[in-house]
Design a protein around this motif. Structure first.
Motif, PDB file in Angstrom:
ATOM      1  N   ARG A   1      42.084-120.546  28.707  1.00  0.00           N
ATOM      2  CA  ARG A   1      40.668-120.318  28.416  1.00  0.00           C
ATOM      3  C   ARG A   1      40.490-119.072  27.552  1.00  0.00           C
ATOM      4  O   ARG A   1      41.245-118.110  27.677  1.00  0.00           O
TER       5      ARG A   1
ATOM      6  N   GLN B   1      37.342-116.509  25.503  1.00  0.00           N
ATOM      7  CA  GLN B   1      35.969-116.142  25.167  1.00  0.00           C
ATOM      8  C   GLN B   1      36.028-115.020  24.145  1.00  0.00           C
ATOM      9  O   GLN B   1      36.716-114.016  24.347  1.00  0.00           O
TER      10      GLN B   1
ATOM     11  N   ASN C   1      31.161-109.023  31.357  1.00  0.00           N
ATOM     12  CA  ASN C   1      30.634-110.349  31.696  1.00  0.00           C
ATOM     13  C   ASN C   1      31.650-111.439  31.390  1.00  0.00           C
ATOM     14  O   ASN C   1      31.782-112.409  32.148  1.00  0.00           O
ATOM     15  N   ALA C   2      32.366-111.275  30.283  1.00  0.00           N
ATOM     16  CA  ALA C   2      33.351-112.290  29.911  1.00  0.00           C
ATOM     17  C   ALA C   2      34.472-112.374  30.935  1.00  0.00           C
ATOM     18  O   ALA C   2      35.023-113.452  31.180  1.00  0.00           O
TER      19      ALA C   2
ATOM     20  N   GLN D   1      34.145-112.195  33.995  1.00  0.00           N
ATOM     21  CA  GLN D   1      33.632-112.949  35.138  1.00  0.00           C
ATOM     22  C   GLN D   1      33.352-114.409  34.798  1.00  0.00           C
ATOM     23  O   GLN D   1      32.957-115.186  35.660  1.00  0.00           O
ATOM     24  N   SER D   2      33.565-114.770  33.542  1.00  0.00           N
ATOM     25  CA  SER D   2      33.276-116.126  33.079  1.00  0.00           C
ATOM     26  C   SER D   2      34.572-116.879  32.856  1.00  0.00           C
ATOM     27  O   SER D   2      35.574-116.286  32.431  1.00  0.00           O
TER      28      SER D   2
END
Length: 298
Positions: free
Chosen positions: A97, A99, A114-115, A117-118
């Motif tokens: 994955r 981001q 934030n990324a 946690q995504s």
């Protein structure tokens, strides 16, 4: 080495025949921050950024057990303009994955928290990192930059130079993320072959340091299997069990191109004598080496 000659740790490691297998640091998450100016010796930690933002990014990365690396495209650098950042993850299910975002102001890097946690997006192209952190270790620049240059000419959208990844004496080091595969001891010619094979789904053993999703004895076991049976996909072989005895590990490996092979690999660890392992200092230290004693089909 003749008296007065400059010491290069990668030259010394090759002369000694230092083993590559089992030397990849464990990890599943990477934070990349594009930084085109000169890299401090300690990478991200040494950047002159807003202290609060730097502390927040560091804490978030630490909580996710992520490694933070500065990156830049090989070749002439343009320090102005916005840069990119990325969070790359090899999750527990084996999904890859990514981001990505951009930053111009220090505060923009808060997006990384934030990324982390995504879950990120799946199926992005791999990122090929070449350690070229010369201020950290001379060999990373001397051996890494020519490798980064030739790889970027072939795959300009995939290749970045990066800060210290560990194992300076194995320069040139190439890491493919979020796959989590470390290669070492490369030069311009061998790096093209290794990366081409990797992108085609074939992992070669000759320059493989290990998979970061495995622990060192397991890495050494898989490298030995690939040496014996030839290149294979990253997930063709699976470590299905590891038992530690008094002086060795028994690593059970299954799979292979025929998907029916069952292997018992015995791995022992030993400490080397005191050696000079890096270019930066004269201090000597001992390295832990994982040696494969046997590979038996079950």
């Amino acid at each position: 080495m003749t008296e007065g000659a400059r010491f290069f740790c990668a030259d010394a490691a090759r002369a000694r025949g230092d083993a590559l297998g089992g030397t990849a640091p464990y990890g599943r998450v990477w934070v990349l921050i594009e930084y085109r100016r000169g890299w401090p010796v300690n990478g991200f930690d040494g950047l002159d950024l807003d202290p609060e933002i730097k502390a927040l990014v560091f804490s978030a990365a630490q909580a996710s057990r992520a490694r933070v690396l500065l990156v830049r495209r090989p070749g002439r650098r343009r320090p102005d303009g916005s840069g990119r950042w990325a969070v790359l993850r090899h999750d527990d299910a084996g999904a890859l994955r990514q981001q990505w975002g951009s930053w111009r102001l220090d505060q923009d890097l808060a997006q990384i928290m934030n990324a982390l946690q995504s879950p990120g997006e799946r199926d992005g192209p791999p990122v090929v990192l070449v350690c070229a952190h010369g201020l950290h270790d001379a060999c990373c620049a001397v051996r890494g930059r020519p490798v980064a240059r030739v790889l970027s000419e072939r795959w300009p959208d995939l290749v970045w130079e990066c800060t210290h990844v560990g194992g300076d004496r194995f320069a040139a080091n190439v890491i493919v993320v979020p796959d989590g595969v470390y290669y070492g001891g490369l030069d311009a010619a061998s790096s093209l072959t290794v990366v081409e094979e990797h992108l085609a789904g074939r992992i070669r053993a000759d320059h493989l340091r290990g998979f970061t999703t495995l622990y060192p004895p397991q890495q050494a076991a898989v490298v030995a299997v690939l040496k014996r049976f030839g290149p294979a996909g990253q997930h063709d072989y699976t470590v299905v069990g590891t038992v530690r005895g008094e002086d060795a590990w028994n690593v059970k490996v299954s799979g292979g191109p025929s998907h029916g092979r069952a292997l018992d690999v015995v791995v022992r660890a030993r400490r080397t004598p005191q050696l000079r392992l890096t270019c930066r200092g004269p201090e000597e230290s001992s390295a832990l080496v994982y040696e494969v004693v046997s590979v038996r089909e079950g």
